[in-house]
Enzyme design. Sequence first.
Site, PDB file in Angstrom:
ATOM      1  N   ASP A  92       0.863  -1.170   0.000  1.00  0.00           N
ATOM      2  CA  ASP A  92       0.000   0.000   0.000  1.00  0.00           C
ATOM      3  C   ASP A  92       0.907   1.230   0.000  1.00  0.00           C
ATOM      4  O   ASP A  92       2.036   1.184   0.475  1.00  0.00           O
ATOM      5  CB  ASP A  92      -0.906  -0.019   1.233  1.00  0.00           C
ATOM      6  CG  ASP A  92      -1.957   1.081   1.170  1.00  0.00           C
ATOM      7  OD1 ASP A  92      -2.187   1.610   0.067  1.00  0.00           O
ATOM      8  OD2 ASP A  92      -2.546   1.396   2.215  1.00  0.00           O
ATOM      9  N   ASP A 293      -7.814  -6.918   0.029  1.00  0.00           N
ATOM     10  CA  ASP A 293      -6.886  -7.066   1.145  1.00  0.00           C
ATOM     11  C   ASP A 293      -7.559  -6.512   2.367  1.00  0.00           C
ATOM     12  O   ASP A 293      -8.432  -5.647   2.256  1.00  0.00           O
ATOM     13  CB  ASP A 293      -5.573  -6.313   0.902  1.00  0.00           C
ATOM     14  CG  ASP A 293      -5.735  -4.822   1.154  1.00  0.00           C
ATOM     15  OD1 ASP A 293      -5.645  -4.403   2.324  1.00  0.00           O
ATOM     16  OD2 ASP A 293      -5.989  -4.069   0.184  1.00  0.00           O
ATOM     17  N   CYS A 331     -14.303 -27.279   8.451  1.00  0.00           N
ATOM     18  CA  CYS A 331     -13.110 -26.578   7.976  1.00  0.00           C
ATOM     19  C   CYS A 331     -11.902 -27.515   8.020  1.00  0.00           C
ATOM     20  O   CYS A 331     -11.732 -28.274   8.977  1.00  0.00           O
ATOM     21  CB  CYS A 331     -12.853 -25.359   8.865  1.00  0.00           C
ATOM     22  SG  CYS A 331     -11.359 -24.437   8.444  1.00  0.00           S
ATOM     23  N   CYS A 333      -8.693 -26.431   7.910  1.00  0.00           N
ATOM     24  CA  CYS A 333      -7.467 -25.715   8.260  1.00  0.00           C
ATOM     25  C   CYS A 333      -6.754 -26.425   9.414  1.00  0.00           C
ATOM     26  O   CYS A 333      -7.341 -27.261  10.104  1.00  0.00           O
ATOM     27  CB  CYS A 333      -7.754 -24.253   8.623  1.00  0.00           C
ATOM     28  SG  CYS A 333      -8.281 -23.977  10.331  1.00  0.00           S
ATOM     29  N   CYS A 336      -8.620 -26.144  12.889  1.00  0.00           N
ATOM     30  CA  CYS A 336      -9.857 -26.918  13.061  1.00  0.00           C
ATOM     31  C   CYS A 336      -9.623 -28.421  13.023  1.00  0.00           C
ATOM     32  O   CYS A 336     -10.426 -29.178  13.573  1.00  0.00           O
ATOM     33  CB  CYS A 336     -10.870 -26.520  11.993  1.00  0.00           C
ATOM     34  SG  CYS A 336     -11.463 -24.837  12.220  1.00  0.00           S
ATOM     35  N   HIS A 362      -7.008 -19.864  11.186  1.00  0.00           N
ATOM     36  CA  HIS A 362      -8.393 -20.191  10.817  1.00  0.00           C
ATOM     37  C   HIS A 362      -9.080 -19.044  10.079  1.00  0.00           C
ATOM     38  O   HIS A 362      -9.707 -19.251   9.042  1.00  0.00           O
ATOM     39  CB  HIS A 362      -9.224 -20.562  12.037  1.00  0.00           C
ATOM     40  CG  HIS A 362     -10.686 -20.719  11.697  1.00  0.00           C
ATOM     41  ND1 HIS A 362     -11.156 -21.808  11.000  1.00  0.00           N
ATOM     42  CD2 HIS A 362     -11.751 -19.892  11.874  1.00  0.00           C
ATOM     43  CE1 HIS A 362     -12.455 -21.658  10.771  1.00  0.00           C
ATOM     44  NE2 HIS A 362     -12.845 -20.503  11.298  1.00  0.00           N
TER      45      HIS A 362
END
Length: 397
Positions: A92, A293, A331, A333, A336, A362
């Site tokens: 940015d 983003d 999930c 991930c 999880c 997560h």
Amino acid sequence: MKSFNFKINSRLGLARSGTMQTPHGTIETPAFIPVGTQATLKALTPEQLAQTGAQAVLANAYHLYLRPGPDIIEAAGGLAKFMNWAGPTFTDSGGFQVMSLGTGFKKVIDMSGEVTQPDPKPKDRLASIDNDGVTFKSHLDGSRHRFTPEISMQIQHKIGADITFAFDELTTLHDSRQYQEESLEQRTHPWAEQSLAAHQRLTKENPDKPYQALFGVIQGAQYEDLRRQSARFMADLDFDGFGLGGALTKENLGEIVRWMVEELPEEKPRHMLGISEPEDIFDCIENGADTFDCVSPARIGRNAALYLPTGRVNITNAKYKADFAPLDETCDCYTCTHYSRAYLHHLFKAGELLSNTLATIHNEHFIVHLVDQIRHHIDAGSLAEFKKDWLTTYRQL
RNA sequence: GCGGAUGUAGCUCAGUUGGUUAGAGCGUCGGGUUGUGGUUCCGAAGGCCGUGGGUUCAAUUCCCAUCAUUCGCC
């Protein structure tokens, strides 16, 4: 030579899926890009971040300019190498700090339009703006600095991200219509031209460095005519893509995106700055946004707010104390698949560092995965049905 | 047994020269966070100020007794 390329794969109304090529790899769009403000996604190693499915990471020129300094990052071989991130990177411009250190100091971006805190008194502001740039005090040590479009581009070129943003002024919904007009005409638009000129010169001066793309940032707040005018202005310049930025009213976020998108060339990518709430992501993609983003998934995660398919929850609530089910049984991930709600509850209550890591993994995975699903449903032509089903489940809590 | 100290919110403690709804930190409970904010911000609940008497218009605050904890001495 340009090594930035954007190709549209499929379209569904204004929504589209595509492939963005950068010197450090490709990004399948739509995509959510997690934010690593200070050249690190807080609490995660790059490997952990990659495992969330993140395709790229966005850092902030303002923070890296103050510390460790652009020269250090350049000497390290650029942002990606410095932080050991194998994929594409964004920076940015620092324009956000014009707002956040100035009129928005100690006040978050407010998308409701309601004034929750009075504007800071001029002496309390860390930044003051003029038509050539912004003078600000470092939030680290109070030292004085100045950003102009030229300086922002010099910094971003030294940092060396694949995708950079033009220096702009981010206004707030509390600014007057007249201020919004002046901001566009006297600052954001001229600054876009100056950013582009500096960018082109720096690119020419460093022919051996990987090509950096530059996105022009569109402003105009909640006003249709200003949004369209700003979009047309940016569309006429030789940017590689566009940042859709600024103060956006949440109620008609999708409509505001559409105003801009209707004025933009189809073949260039559109990045939403600072958006990540699921409802907002759907609205933006439906109206032609390609990438996003936002610090939010990581920040709220660090503060124990976790995304579930059935809505956001606060894992510190007492009802999770002895809940040994996985955080989200649907999930896949790392968090999880290995830990219970009770354990996460305990980590947050105990103030353990691992709470931040597991929650961030997560939440980033959740939003990245949501956008991945949206991409697949664009390709499959089933976005509307997916959105309806997904939001029905999400809002039932 | 004698002498001293302390007993105020779950915990650690402020406080009141006697006077309206007794405070803090931590903890508990809940909420917030959209281009900055790595231990954050906001809010709420929770006390018959150890117990029983007394003095006083009025006591958590003064007096007496008592119980508890604690320190010292024998």
